[in-house]
Design a protein around this motif. Structure first.
Motif, mmCIF file in Angstrom:
data_model
loop_
_atom_site.group_PDB
_atom_site.id
_atom_site.type_symbol
_atom_site.label_atom_id
_atom_site.label_comp_id
_atom_site.label_asym_id
_atom_site.label_seq_id
_atom_site.Cartn_x
_atom_site.Cartn_y
_atom_site.Cartn_z
ATOM 1 N N LEU A 256 0.829 -1.209 0.000
ATOM 2 C CA LEU A 256 0.000 0.000 0.000
ATOM 3 C C LEU A 256 0.863 1.259 0.000
ATOM 4 N N ASP A 257 1.915 1.245 0.812
ATOM 5 C CA ASP A 257 2.776 2.427 0.889
ATOM 6 C C ASP A 257 3.383 2.738 -0.477
ATOM 7 N N ARG A 258 3.801 1.677 -1.186
ATOM 8 C CA ARG A 258 4.403 1.908 -2.502
ATOM 9 C C ARG A 258 3.387 2.457 -3.503
ATOM 10 N N LEU A 259 2.181 1.897 -3.507
ATOM 11 C CA LEU A 259 1.163 2.407 -4.436
ATOM 12 C C LEU A 259 0.739 3.821 -4.056
ATOM 13 N N ASP A 260 0.657 4.063 -2.765
ATOM 14 C CA ASP A 260 0.314 5.388 -2.249
ATOM 15 C C ASP A 260 1.252 6.442 -2.833
ATOM 16 N N LYS A 261 2.542 6.171 -2.772
ATOM 17 C CA LYS A 261 3.543 7.134 -3.265
ATOM 18 C C LYS A 261 3.412 7.371 -4.770
ATOM 19 N N LEU A 262 3.039 6.308 -5.509
ATOM 20 C CA LEU A 262 2.943 6.430 -6.968
ATOM 21 C C LEU A 262 1.640 7.077 -7.422
ATOM 22 N N MET A 263 0.554 6.718 -6.777
ATOM 23 C CA MET A 263 -0.762 7.100 -7.316
ATOM 24 C C MET A 263 -1.121 8.552 -7.005
ATOM 25 N N LYS A 264 -0.832 8.979 -5.798
ATOM 26 C CA LYS A 264 -1.190 10.345 -5.369
ATOM 27 C C LYS A 264 -2.609 10.678 -5.849
ATOM 28 N N ASN A 265 -2.760 11.819 -6.561
ATOM 29 C CA ASN A 265 -4.114 12.142 -7.032
ATOM 30 C C ASN A 265 -4.184 12.174 -8.554
ATOM 31 N N GLN A 266 -3.252 11.472 -9.201
ATOM 32 C CA GLN A 266 -3.158 11.622 -10.651
ATOM 33 C C GLN A 266 -4.262 10.898 -11.419
ATOM 34 N N PHE A 267 -5.069 10.068 -10.741
ATOM 35 C CA PHE A 267 -6.137 9.360 -11.460
ATOM 36 C C PHE A 267 -7.498 10.023 -11.270
ATOM 37 N N ASP A 268 -7.492 11.168 -10.590
ATOM 38 C CA ASP A 268 -8.780 11.758 -10.221
ATOM 39 C C ASP A 268 -9.656 12.110 -11.422
ATOM 40 N N SER A 269 -9.020 12.437 -12.558
ATOM 41 C CA SER A 269 -9.822 12.887 -13.694
ATOM 42 C C SER A 269 -10.188 11.761 -14.662
ATOM 43 N N LEU A 270 -9.725 10.555 -14.411
ATOM 44 C CA LEU A 270 -10.021 9.438 -15.316
ATOM 45 C C LEU A 270 -11.440 8.922 -15.104
ATOM 46 N N PRO A 271 -12.037 8.377 -16.182
ATOM 47 C CA PRO A 271 -13.281 7.633 -15.952
ATOM 48 C C PRO A 271 -12.948 6.421 -15.098
ATOM 49 N N ALA A 272 -13.744 6.165 -14.108
ATOM 50 C CA ALA A 272 -13.379 5.103 -13.167
ATOM 51 C C ALA A 272 -14.616 4.332 -12.754
ATOM 52 N N ALA A 273 -14.970 3.353 -13.576
ATOM 53 C CA ALA A 273 -16.182 2.580 -13.294
ATOM 54 C C ALA A 273 -15.917 1.558 -12.203
ATOM 55 N N SER A 274 -16.888 1.372 -11.331
ATOM 56 C CA SER A 274 -16.759 0.256 -10.380
ATOM 57 C C SER A 274 -17.321 -1.012 -10.996
ATOM 58 N N GLY A 275 -17.987 -0.897 -12.159
ATOM 59 C CA GLY A 275 -18.492 -2.071 -12.860
ATOM 60 C C GLY A 275 -19.816 -2.529 -12.304
ATOM 61 N N ALA A 276 -20.379 -3.540 -12.948
ATOM 62 C CA ALA A 276 -21.653 -4.086 -12.475
ATOM 63 C C ALA A 276 -21.400 -4.951 -11.252
ATOM 64 N N PRO A 277 -22.420 -5.121 -10.417
ATOM 65 C CA PRO A 277 -22.251 -6.077 -9.313
ATOM 66 C C PRO A 277 -21.905 -7.462 -9.868
ATOM 67 N N ILE A 278 -20.983 -8.136 -9.203
ATOM 68 C CA ILE A 278 -20.541 -9.437 -9.713
ATOM 69 C C ILE A 278 -21.713 -10.422 -9.771
ATOM 70 N N ALA A 279 -22.612 -10.303 -8.817
ATOM 71 C CA ALA A 279 -23.777 -11.192 -8.814
ATOM 72 C C ALA A 279 -24.592 -11.027 -10.098
ATOM 73 N N THR A 280 -24.682 -9.786 -10.595
ATOM 74 C CA THR A 280 -25.404 -9.531 -11.844
ATOM 75 C C THR A 280 -24.680 -10.161 -13.024
ATOM 76 N N ARG A 281 -23.352 -9.978 -13.053
ATOM 77 C CA ARG A 281 -22.563 -10.543 -14.152
ATOM 78 C C ARG A 281 -22.680 -12.069 -14.211
ATOM 79 N N LEU A 282 -22.714 -12.689 -13.053
ATOM 80 C CA LEU A 282 -22.774 -14.156 -13.050
ATOM 81 C C LEU A 282 -24.042 -14.647 -13.739
ATOM 82 N N LYS A 283 -25.082 -13.843 -13.697
ATOM 83 C CA LYS A 283 -26.316 -14.248 -14.373
ATOM 84 C C LYS A 283 -26.212 -14.003 -15.871
ATOM 85 N N GLU A 284 -25.370 -13.045 -16.274
ATOM 86 C CA GLU A 284 -25.242 -12.717 -17.694
ATOM 87 C C GLU A 284 -24.372 -13.726 -18.442
#
Lengths: 285, 168
Positions: A256-284
């Motif tokens: 976590l510490d290593r990712l923390d140092k790299l990520m900072k806030n540089q992804f804030d402007s990206l589209p960032a989907a959490s995706g469909a619930p896995i339970a929904t996908r399993l039915k698809e």
């Protein structure tokens, strides 16, 4: 070449490539490069790709098939076709965001209540049922699969083969005759040992760095992987469902510490989907 | 659609259980929303104990004393859960235990919490299983299925470069 594995061929190839790379390592003989990419990825990404130059892509795939069959000997597939098809669709989609889209990427859920994930050379990737059940979102699962994809991209397991293959394994492989369709015990034993001990810690950190980016490229929330590492951070190493993973990976806090140092806030402007619930996908699927 | 009672109870249990104790590893701001330009509700010093309620992207919703708000998730580290065995987060993924087919190797139906995960011993005892590997290959998706997955999921791909190699 990419049809079903011919394990005799695998073992011969593995033997030859191990012998070849041993010679390379010990005597600095320049073996002709078997580069299969028009781009010199090695120069872009450091030494990992260069170190495994003696093993070409078809050989890498066959080695991976032997390792995959060994892991499936420890735990079988989860008997749930929906889950199997779903992780293949998601995982292959993630792999298409990388510099190795043409490997025979194949994903599987092992029938195991523990929390773990594995990769083999050539693009065979496993998650456990217990891991799938604990995912809070598809983005988290994408983060895990992307971490494993990272191990394949940078050939971490091939590197471990080169580093750790002992004389007895090399001898076994060299003395082998064709026509034996069984996977040689020495290969199975090597895989068992490798997956019990885990990879170099630096390779795990590298797979974390890649996992975040591959998930982000695919359109997922890049914090899915750090969120999973936070799950790990909460677990006691005495919990049997987590002990193998915690033993074979660097401490979650350090990851976590290593990712923390790299990520900072540089992804804030990206589209960032959490995706469909896995339970929904399993039915698809 | 009718939700089976056991799924519902798992969901409810997960919601109640999901207030994970954590602490701040640096001073941080408590925001009203999960974005950095949202109003600041409070200043939280380093090493403050709080409870994490949920995550949204880079942000975790927390309860800090009487206040609830959002802090950057990587400003937090979770505390190790006491005890071992079944963990609260195990059932949190929307009742997946009920939706996944029960394990063929499980002795007791869908109850998985009492069965341990793969150990070194399991690996040590393993024999190669080529038949199972063939079955695994039968589930592989081709590229068309993978591309269709991204379209169907309405995911927006971005050209994000890898992180640079860290200095040695």
């Amino acid at each position: 070449m990419r049809t079903l594995s011919n394990f005799a061929r695998l073992l011969i190839l593995l033997g030859l490539s191990l012998l070849g790379t041993t010679a390379y390592a010990q005597f600095s003989l320049k073996l002709p490069g078997t580069g299969n990419s028009p781009v010199d990825i090695g120069s872009l990404f450091g030494n990992a790709s260069k170190m495994v130059k003696g093993i070409d892509e078809p050989e890498e795939i066959q080695i991976g098939q032997g390792f995959a069959a060994t892991l499936l000997g420890a735990k079988p597939l989860l008997a749930d076709e929906h889950a199997q098809r779903y992780v293949n669709a998601l995982g292959h989609y993630l792999a298409l965001q990388t510099e190795r889209p043409d490997l025979p990427w194949t994903f599987a859920v092992l029938d195991d209540p523990g929390f773990n994930a594995f990769a083999t050379p050539g693009g065979y990737i496993f998650i456990t049922r217990g891991l799938l059940q604990r995912m809070q979102s598809e983005a988290e699962l994408a983060g895990v699969l992307s971490h494993e994809i990272g191990h394949v991209l940078r050939k971490h397991y091939l590197k471990a083969v080169q580093k750790n293959a002992g004389a007895s394994l090399l001898g076994d492989l060299a003395s082998m005759k064709g026509g034996n369709s069984q996977i040689k015990d020495s290969v199975v034993n090597f895989a068992k040992n490798l997956y019990s001990k885990g990879l170099d810690k630096e390779d795990e950190f590298e797979a974390d760095r890649i996992g975040v980016i591959v998930a982000a490229r695919a359109g997922y929330d890049p914090y899915g992987l750090p969120a999973v590492i936070q799950i790990l951070e909460e677990q006691s190493a005495q919990d049997n469902n987590f002990s193998l993973l915690l033993k074979t990976h660097p401490p979650p806090l350090e990851r976590l510490d290593r990712l923390d140092k790299l990520m900072k806030n540089q992804f804030d402007s990206l589209p960032a989907a959490s995706g469909a619930p896995i339970a929904t996908r399993l039915k698809e699927y | 659609m009718k939700i089976p009672a056991f799924v519902l109870s798992a969901l409810l249990a997960a919601n109640l259980a999901y207030a994970d104790p954590a602490h701040t590893i640096r001073a941080t701001d408590l925001h009203a929303e999960s974005q950095s330009d949202a109003a600041t509700l409070a200043f939280i010093p380093e090493n403050t104990a709080l409870d994490v309620v949920q995550r949204r992207g880079a942000w975790s919703q927390v309860k800090a004393g009487a206040q609830t708000g959002w802090v950057r998730m990587l400003d937090l580290r979770f505390d190790v859960k006491p005890g071992s065995g079944s963990s609260n987060s195990g059932n949190a993924a929307g009742g997946l235990n009920g939706l996944l087919a029960s394990g063929r190797t499980a002795n007791s139906g869908t109850d998985t919490t009492g069965v341990r995960g793969m150990t070194e011993e399991d690996l040590n005892k393993a024999q190669a299983n080529p038949a199972e590997f063939q079955k695994m290959q039968s589930y592989a998706s081709d590229k068309a299925v993978a591309v269709a997955f991204g379209k169907r999921a309405q995911l927006t791909q971005s050209n994000v470069p890898y992180f640079p190699e860290p200095a040695k």
